[in-house]
Design an enzyme around this catalytic site. Sequence first.
Site, PDB file in Angstrom:
ATOM      1  N   LYS A 160       0.828  -1.215   0.000  1.00  0.00           N
ATOM      2  CA  LYS A 160       0.000   0.000   0.000  1.00  0.00           C
ATOM      3  C   LYS A 160       0.864   1.267   0.000  1.00  0.00           C
ATOM      4  O   LYS A 160       2.082   1.203   0.054  1.00  0.00           O
ATOM      5  CB  LYS A 160      -0.964  -0.044   1.186  1.00  0.00           C
ATOM      6  CG  LYS A 160      -1.884  -1.282   1.166  1.00  0.00           C
ATOM      7  CD  LYS A 160      -2.963  -1.226   0.090  1.00  0.00           C
ATOM      8  CE  LYS A 160      -3.566  -2.562  -0.275  1.00  0.00           C
ATOM      9  NZ  LYS A 160      -4.474  -3.171   0.664  1.00  0.00           N
TER      10      LYS A 160
HETATM   11  C1  LIG Z   1      -5.546  -4.327   0.989  1.00  0.00           C
HETATM   12  C2  LIG Z   1      -6.999  -4.105   1.043  1.00  0.00           C
HETATM   13  C3  LIG Z   1      -7.767  -4.431   2.181  1.00  0.00           C
HETATM   14  C4  LIG Z   1      -7.195  -5.185   3.345  1.00  0.00           C
HETATM   15  O1  LIG Z   1      -6.115  -4.536   3.928  1.00  0.00           O
HETATM   16  P1  LIG Z   1      -5.219  -5.334   4.985  1.00  0.00           P
HETATM   17  O2  LIG Z   1      -4.476  -4.232   5.691  1.00  0.00           O
HETATM   18  O3  LIG Z   1      -4.313  -6.225   4.217  1.00  0.00           O
HETATM   19  O4  LIG Z   1      -6.119  -6.067   5.890  1.00  0.00           O
HETATM   20  C5  LIG Z   1      -9.105  -4.099   2.185  1.00  0.00           C
HETATM   21  N1  LIG Z   1      -9.693  -3.494   1.148  1.00  0.00           N
HETATM   22  C6  LIG Z   1      -9.002  -3.188   0.016  1.00  0.00           C
HETATM   23  C7  LIG Z   1      -9.711  -2.506  -1.104  1.00  0.00           C
HETATM   24  C8  LIG Z   1      -7.640  -3.500  -0.068  1.00  0.00           C
HETATM   25  O5  LIG Z   1      -6.962  -3.208  -1.176  1.00  0.00           O
END
Ligand SMILES: *Cc1c(COP(=O)(O)O)cnc(C)c1O
Length: 396
Positions: free
Chosen positions: A196
Amino acid sequence: MKNDNSIGLPSGQNFLIFGSPSIGQEEISEVVDTLESGWLGTGPKVAQFEKSFANYKGVTATQAAAVNSCTAALHVSMVAANLKQGDEVITTPLTFCATINAIIHAGATPVLADINPNTFNIDPATIKAAITPRTKAILPVHFAGRACDMKAIMALAERYHLIVIEDCAHAIETEYKGRKAGTFGDFGCFSFYVTKNVVTGEGGMVLAKKEENINRVKMLALHGMSKDAWHRFSDAGFKHYYVVECGFKYNMMDLQAAIGIHQLARIETNWQHRQAIWNRYQQAFADLSVIRPFDPEPNTRHGYHLYTLLIDKEKTGIERDVFLDAMTELNIGVGVHYLSIPEHPFYQKQFGWKPEDYPHAMKVGQQTVSLPLSAKLKDKDVENVILAVKSLLKRN
Ligand SMILES: *Cc1c(COP(=O)(O)O)cnc(C)c1O
């Protein structure tokens, strides 16, 4: 991995990992400092990270709670919102499975509303059509970092008295008409997963409009222990704690926050770097037979989390999955965000969903490819990606 020099890619080129994070010496030193301090768990660095994040989003520190993932953030937000068995939550079919699973874990029923084919974001008109007397919440996802149509979504929420939980996993830097993503709804949920825009390894954050909701989130994220339990994480002396609800183990550690503090300090330079790469891709692929992302809407700020192309075999002469393999052969890591939710057997079995009932999300899921867009990319890496894409796709 074999290289095809005929297209001009360097033969010794290392595999370009998709979504590899940019980690500086500051992060490394802070993690070492945390280890040496002996305070690895939830403590002063988590508090500092919450404060810095709240500050970046223009809210107060009492409106932010750090947790250990965005999945946890979504789940605990919906528990704090008092969703009950049978309550319906409307969300998008073009998202990561965690969005849907969090709704199910909160005891509610997910309901899908198809996307707008141009923005890839949930379409307010399809949300409206999906509202029933059981609808309790809307869960928009700001896909790829592009802001959802929050004006229309908030108008629906007001009219039908619905809770809004924003999935901002792609959207830390995103703004809509001068306002930051995650501050429209009752709750905004963020991810600091390794791919991210801001990373802590694993990690997440909840923002809530009401302080009482953040207090509840914090309590639920730590076993449901009363607020005083957090003082266990200080040298203020022994305190008994009392369990007042059946909570979860979702707290962030100082080890994670140590990384996040310095990631956040570089958020704007990283954003500018990704924006430059995004714009370079937009230009480089203008005369190819692919569909590029729409330009960001006026009066919005795109988070530039993903750069996606649509590979339509009719036009490009190559199938999406063949393109994915060919890019990998050329040492370039690519991603798919996402196969639409109804493509997965579990949801088909559980809810009877069929991909063709959400045709726009289905089409994107079958044609989309995400190219590398990490702030770690060097000019040469971006050139290699462009060369590889151009070698595989026809001109218009
Ligand atoms: C990555 C992601 C999540 C989950 O995030 P985590 O921190 O890995 O639990 C939820 N929604 C979207 C759209 C994502 O891209």
